[in-house]
Enzyme design. Structure first.
Site, PDB file in Angstrom:
ATOM      1  N   HIS A  17      -4.477 -20.426  12.541  1.00 10.55           N
ATOM      2  CA  HIS A  17      -5.851 -20.842  12.257  1.00 10.55           C
ATOM      3  C   HIS A  17      -6.646 -19.772  11.505  1.00 10.55           C
ATOM      4  O   HIS A  17      -7.322 -20.073  10.520  1.00 10.55           O
ATOM      5  CB  HIS A  17      -6.602 -21.228  13.526  1.00 10.55           C
ATOM      6  N   CYS A  67      -6.230 -26.987   9.358  1.00 10.81           N
ATOM      7  CA  CYS A  67      -4.964 -26.288   9.585  1.00 10.81           C
ATOM      8  C   CYS A  67      -4.135 -26.997  10.667  1.00 10.81           C
ATOM      9  O   CYS A  67      -4.649 -27.858  11.393  1.00 10.81           O
ATOM     10  CB  CYS A  67      -5.205 -24.824   9.960  1.00 10.81           C
ATOM     11  N   CYS A 104     -11.923 -27.588  10.020  1.00  9.02           N
ATOM     12  CA  CYS A 104     -10.702 -26.936   9.539  1.00  9.02           C
ATOM     13  C   CYS A 104      -9.542 -27.928   9.572  1.00  9.02           C
ATOM     14  O   CYS A 104      -9.425 -28.721  10.500  1.00  9.02           O
ATOM     15  CB  CYS A 104     -10.376 -25.734  10.423  1.00  9.02           C
ATOM     16  N   ASP A 148       0.862  -1.178   0.000  1.00 13.05           N
ATOM     17  CA  ASP A 148       0.000   0.000   0.000  1.00 13.05           C
ATOM     18  C   ASP A 148       0.898   1.228   0.000  1.00 13.05           C
ATOM     19  O   ASP A 148       2.044   1.188   0.436  1.00 13.05           O
ATOM     20  CB  ASP A 148      -0.964  -0.015   1.189  1.00 13.05           C
ATOM     21  N   ASP A 183      -7.941  -7.251   1.481  1.00 11.68           N
ATOM     22  CA  ASP A 183      -6.987  -7.431   2.582  1.00 11.68           C
ATOM     23  C   ASP A 183      -7.622  -6.880   3.838  1.00 11.68           C
ATOM     24  O   ASP A 183      -8.521  -6.044   3.755  1.00 11.68           O
ATOM     25  CB  ASP A 183      -5.699  -6.627   2.314  1.00 11.68           C
ATOM     26  N   CYS A 243      -5.739 -26.771  14.161  1.00 14.14           N
ATOM     27  CA  CYS A 243      -6.927 -27.611  14.379  1.00 14.14           C
ATOM     28  C   CYS A 243      -6.605 -29.099  14.341  1.00 14.14           C
ATOM     29  O   CYS A 243      -7.285 -29.898  14.980  1.00 14.14           O
ATOM     30  CB  CYS A 243      -8.009 -27.249  13.370  1.00 14.14           C
TER      31      CYS A 243
HETATM   32  N1  GUN Z   1      -6.527   0.961   2.761  1.00 12.01           N
HETATM   33  C1  GUN Z   1      -7.840   0.964   3.046  1.00 12.01           C
HETATM   34  N2  GUN Z   1      -8.475   1.948   2.372  1.00 12.01           N
HETATM   35  C2  GUN Z   1      -7.527   2.590   1.640  1.00 12.01           C
HETATM   36  C3  GUN Z   1      -7.562   3.716   0.734  1.00 12.01           C
HETATM   37  O1  GUN Z   1      -8.598   4.317   0.462  1.00 12.01           O
HETATM   38  N3  GUN Z   1      -6.362   4.077   0.178  1.00 12.01           N
HETATM   39  C4  GUN Z   1      -5.194   3.423   0.473  1.00 12.01           C
HETATM   40  N4  GUN Z   1      -4.063   3.831  -0.114  1.00 12.01           N
HETATM   41  N5  GUN Z   1      -5.143   2.377   1.315  1.00 12.01           N
HETATM   42  C5  GUN Z   1      -6.294   1.973   1.885  1.00 12.01           C
END
Ligand code: GUN
Length: 379
Positions: A342, A313, A311, A102, A273, A316
């Site tokens: 888990h 894993c 599960c 990110d 995520d 478990c």
């Molecule tokens: N992670 C969760 N929402 C966002 C978002 O709007 N922008 C960015 N860069 N990361 C995020």
């Protein structure tokens, strides 16, 4: 010389395999320089270049396909120059599979003290030193880290936001995107654009149109899970996802609970995520097919069954609820290790179950079965 957007197509591909007959749910495969990723996929979060409590080998043994890491944190410690010197983030953390980073757009904007300008976002580090994160620095850092997927530097605005603030912020994020593209020079790293626009449908639409003009390898829905609640989140996703190109991966950032994932997949989202499975695990909250359980509850004191009987894993297969409760009660870090193992396995098998159902045109049955079993709170 071909545009970077065309060069990257050699190294990064998305194949849409199938769309469920009775919903918008999709199954596909993303190809990256560090391996293929079947979708839908959930990406565990390794903020500082580590999935908290887990050795990379454990993740590989579970066949985790991709993890997420953060520009902002790795920039502060240890710095991306050092990671580059170590041979890139894959080598530094000994994770040979795909990594998505990110941009810092989210982490910076969740800080109390920051100032947002045309140039970028300014804030102070732990020592009080001024730091500017900009489209140029974010992409440079992500290129030093060597992630397979880089995210554009954006402003993630909180909920609620006025229309005027949202529009101005979004326009600036588009100017930032062009600066990201200018800085992007490694065709082995894909750059994804991020859709903002808060709760305003026309702005979300305008944003998608602007991003699509840039012909990026993938697109993400951002600015969700920022306090708007589950109903708004679904409204935003169900409006925005169908506007996104069918032939590119669709990523919903920072979502969510198992229920949210079902909603994302039903709307045609391919990637997501969230810190929930790992963070909850460390606090003793475990996911099962029947809902969440809080393992420290006294009910589990003499419970010699596994966390989740369905599960397979490592946790478990080998340990009881009573033992894991005991580890948490005794503050043994093995409790957090087993719990994280888990929860990651739970999220993975949920995504795999969805993928299989989509390929067999029974995603809605899958959803029905999920909600029939999954109780909001089972502890
Ligand atoms: N992670 C969760 N929402 C966002 C978002 O709007 N922008 C960015 N860069 N990361 C995020």
């Amino acid at each position: 010389k071909p545009r970077i957007q065309d060069q990257v197509k050699e190294h990064f591909k998305f194949k849409l395999e199938h769309v469920d007959k009775h919903s918008k749910a999709r199954a596909g495969v993303i190809t990256t320089p560090h391996g293929d990723i079947p979708t839908p996929v959930f990406m565990p979060v390794g903020t500082h270049g580590a999935i908290k409590a887990l050795q990379p080998q454990v993740l590989e043994d579970m066949d985790t396909k991709i993890i997420l890491s953060n520009t902002y944190h790795l920039h502060l410690t240890p710095g991306s120059d050092l990671v580059k010197k170590a041979g890139g983030l894959h080598k530094f953390m000994n994770w040979p599979r795909p990594i998505l980073t990110d941009s810092g757009g989210f982490q910076v904007f969740s800080l109390q003290k920051k100032s947002i300008k045309e140039e970028g976002a300014e804030f102070k580090d732990q020592k009080g030193q001024k730091i500017l994160l900009s489209p140029e620095t974010s992409i440079t850092i992500q290129q030093n880290l060597g992630s397979d997927i880089m995210m554009a530097f954006d402003e993630c605005i909180p909920y609620p936001a006025t229309r005027e603030y949202t529009k101005n912020s979004m326009d600036r994020t588009h100017r930032w995107l062009d600066r990201c593209i200018e800085t992007w020079n490694n065709p082995k790293q894909a750059l994804f654009g991020i859709i903002q626009g808060s709760t305003y449908n026309d702005l979300r639409k305008e944003c998608v149109d602007e991003l699509v003009k840039r012909d990026l390898p993938g697109y993400a829905i951002g600015g969700v899970s920022v306090g708007e609640g589950a109903e708004w989140m679904e409204k935003i996703v169900s409006f925005t996802a169908p506007l996104m190109p069918v032939d590119k991966p669709r990523y919903a950032m920072g979502i969510g609970n198992p229920e949210d994932l079902i909603m994302l997949w039903e709307n045609g989202i391919d990637m997501s995520d969230c810190i929930i499975p790992t963070k909850f695990a460390r606090g003793g909250t475990l996911f099962t097919s029947r809902g969440k359980i809080r393992i420290r509850h006294r009910n589990y004191r003499r419970d010699f069954y596994p966390i989740d009987h369905s599960c397979s894993c490592y946790t478990c297969k080998n340990f009881s609820r009573a033992y894991i409760k005991h580890l948490f009660d005794s503050n043994e870090i093995l409790g957090q290790v087993l719990a994280t193992t888990h929860n990651i396995a739970y999220y993975k098998s949920l995504a795999e179950g969805a993928r299989k159902a989509i390929l067999e045109d029974r995603f809605l049955d899958f959803k029905k079965e999920f909600f029939a079993n999954y109780k909001k709170d089972d502890s």
